[in-house]
Design a protein around this motif. Structure first.
Motif, short mmCIF file in Angstrom:
data_model
loop_
_atom_site.label_atom_id
_atom_site.label_comp_id
_atom_site.label_asym_id
_atom_site.label_seq_id
_atom_site.Cartn_x
_atom_site.Cartn_y
_atom_site.Cartn_z
N LEU A 127 0.85 -1.18 0.00
CA LEU A 127 0.00 0.00 0.00
C LEU A 127 0.89 1.24 0.00
O LEU A 127 1.75 1.39 0.87
N LEU A 128 0.67 2.12 -0.97
CA LEU A 128 1.42 3.38 -1.06
C LEU A 128 0.47 4.51 -0.72
O LEU A 128 -0.52 4.75 -1.43
N ILE A 205 3.49 -1.09 4.01
CA ILE A 205 2.92 0.23 3.74
C ILE A 205 4.07 1.21 3.60
O ILE A 205 5.00 1.23 4.42
N GLN A 206 4.02 2.03 2.56
CA GLN A 206 5.02 3.08 2.35
C GLN A 206 4.27 4.39 2.15
O GLN A 206 3.29 4.44 1.40
N THR A 207 4.72 5.44 2.82
CA THR A 207 3.94 6.67 2.85
C THR A 207 4.82 7.91 2.75
O THR A 207 5.98 7.92 3.17
N CYS A 208 4.23 8.96 2.17
CA CYS A 208 4.89 10.26 2.10
C CYS A 208 3.81 11.33 2.06
O CYS A 208 2.80 11.18 1.36
N CYS A 228 6.22 -0.76 7.87
CA CYS A 228 5.87 0.54 7.30
C CYS A 228 7.11 1.41 7.17
O CYS A 228 7.95 1.44 8.07
N GLU A 229 7.18 2.12 6.05
CA GLU A 229 8.25 3.09 5.81
C GLU A 229 7.62 4.45 5.54
O GLU A 229 6.59 4.56 4.87
N ALA A 230 8.27 5.50 6.04
CA ALA A 230 7.80 6.87 5.85
C ALA A 230 8.92 7.70 5.24
O ALA A 230 10.07 7.63 5.69
N SER A 231 8.57 8.49 4.24
CA SER A 231 9.53 9.41 3.63
C SER A 231 9.34 10.78 4.26
O SER A 231 8.33 11.45 4.02
N LEU A 232 10.30 11.20 5.06
CA LEU A 232 10.17 12.44 5.82
C LEU A 232 10.42 13.66 4.94
O LEU A 232 11.17 13.60 3.97
N GLY A 261 18.01 9.22 5.47
CA GLY A 261 16.68 9.05 4.89
C GLY A 261 16.73 9.54 3.46
O GLY A 261 17.77 9.41 2.82
N PRO A 262 15.66 10.11 2.93
CA PRO A 262 14.48 10.53 3.69
C PRO A 262 13.55 9.41 4.11
O PRO A 262 12.64 9.62 4.89
N VAL A 263 13.77 8.18 3.57
CA VAL A 263 12.88 7.07 3.91
C VAL A 263 13.41 6.34 5.14
O VAL A 263 14.57 5.92 5.18
N PHE A 264 12.54 6.20 6.14
CA PHE A 264 12.87 5.48 7.37
C PHE A 264 11.80 4.43 7.65
O PHE A 264 10.61 4.69 7.45
N ASN A 265 12.22 3.28 8.16
CA ASN A 265 11.26 2.38 8.77
C ASN A 265 10.71 3.06 10.01
O ASN A 265 11.48 3.67 10.78
#
Length: 273
Positions: A127-128, A205-208, A228-232, A261-265
């Protein structure tokens, strides 16, 4: 064509060389009153390798108020046309100057920077989740997932139907679900209220997007036990970890978002669950 590269130590990056390129604008498209899609090319060389989730530091010429480069997510890389796509929110002097570029203009870019999204192996249900200009890096990730045999689900949120960006482009790579705060299209509410979250059990899940949205997505992922990964989107200046203005508190101490980053678990982030 001015082409310079810098070699920067990075223990896990697949693309350690950082290039300083004068890229040529091939197209400028106003996709929204506040957003412009820039397409750039290197007329003399193939573009260097770039990973989904990485970003570019753009030098803005012709803007006296803009002293530092502007970090812009890599929206897409079209290898068939040797084009780099940047989705730019024209909200300040520097980005407005970028929005005023025309075909044939040059844009000086330092790239690629940062660490990108994980690319899982099929079968995997991904899921993006994106909101605002945070949808930008998800298109390139969606394309990379399809190349891996994974059809991602995009969950994109906005205030209204008019604020949803590039939907047709996302539909090329997976199912697109939308939410709007005013209910003008898709399901009304925030992305974490969408019914797809009750219908499908995702593996990743990957989110920004805006930090409150990403924190809500992270909280959902923790409750469900989903990776889940988030792009800060912290403020950045140098893009190389030297100026320390993008520091984020993590389980490993203070880390530069532009370099680590910008992507972090999300397990590395000190976000409340």
């Amino acid at each position: 064509m001015h082409r310079l590269y810098l070699t920067i130590s990075n223990r896990t990056m697949d693309t350690p060389k950082k290039y300083v390129l004068d890229l040529t604008v091939t197209a400028v498209t106003r996709v929204h009153e506040r957003y412009v899609l820039l397409k750039l090319t290197d007329a003399d060389h193939p573009l260097p390798a770039m990973l989904p989730g990485q970003f570019v530091e753009v030098r803005v010429d012709g803007s006296p108020a803009t002293f530092l480069r502007r970090p812009i997510s890599i929206h897409f890389v079209d290898r068939s046309r040797n084009e780099l796509w940047l989705l730019v929110a024209t909200i300040g002097d520097g980005t407005r100057q970028m929005g005023a570029l025309r075909e044939g203009d040059r844009l000086n870019c330092l790239l690629p920077l940062g660490r990108g999204f994980t690319l899982p192996v099929a079968p995997c249900r991904v899921l993006l989740v994106g909101g605002g200009v945070g949808v930008a890096p998800l298109l390139y990730q969606g394309a990379a997932l399809r190349q891996q045999g994974i059809a991602p689900v995009f969950l994109l949120g906005a205030r209204s139907a008019n604020d949803l960006l590039m939907l047709d482009a996302f539909r090329q790579y997976g199912q697109v679900c939308t939410t709007t705060e005013d209910g003008s299209t898709g399901e009304q509410g925030f992305v974490t209220n969408h019914s797809i979250l009750q219908q499908v059990d995702f593996d990743l899940i990957q989110t920004c997007g805006p930090t409150p949205m990403m924190k809500a997505v992270a909280a959902y992922a923790r409750r469900k036990g989903v990776d889940c990964e988030a792009s800060l989107e912290n403020l950045m200046a140098c893009g190389l970890g030297a100026c320390l203005c993008c520091v984020e508190k993590t389980t490993e101490g203070n880390l530069c978002v532009c370099k680590e980053g910008p992507v972090f678990n999300i397990n590395r982030l000190l976000w409340q669950s």
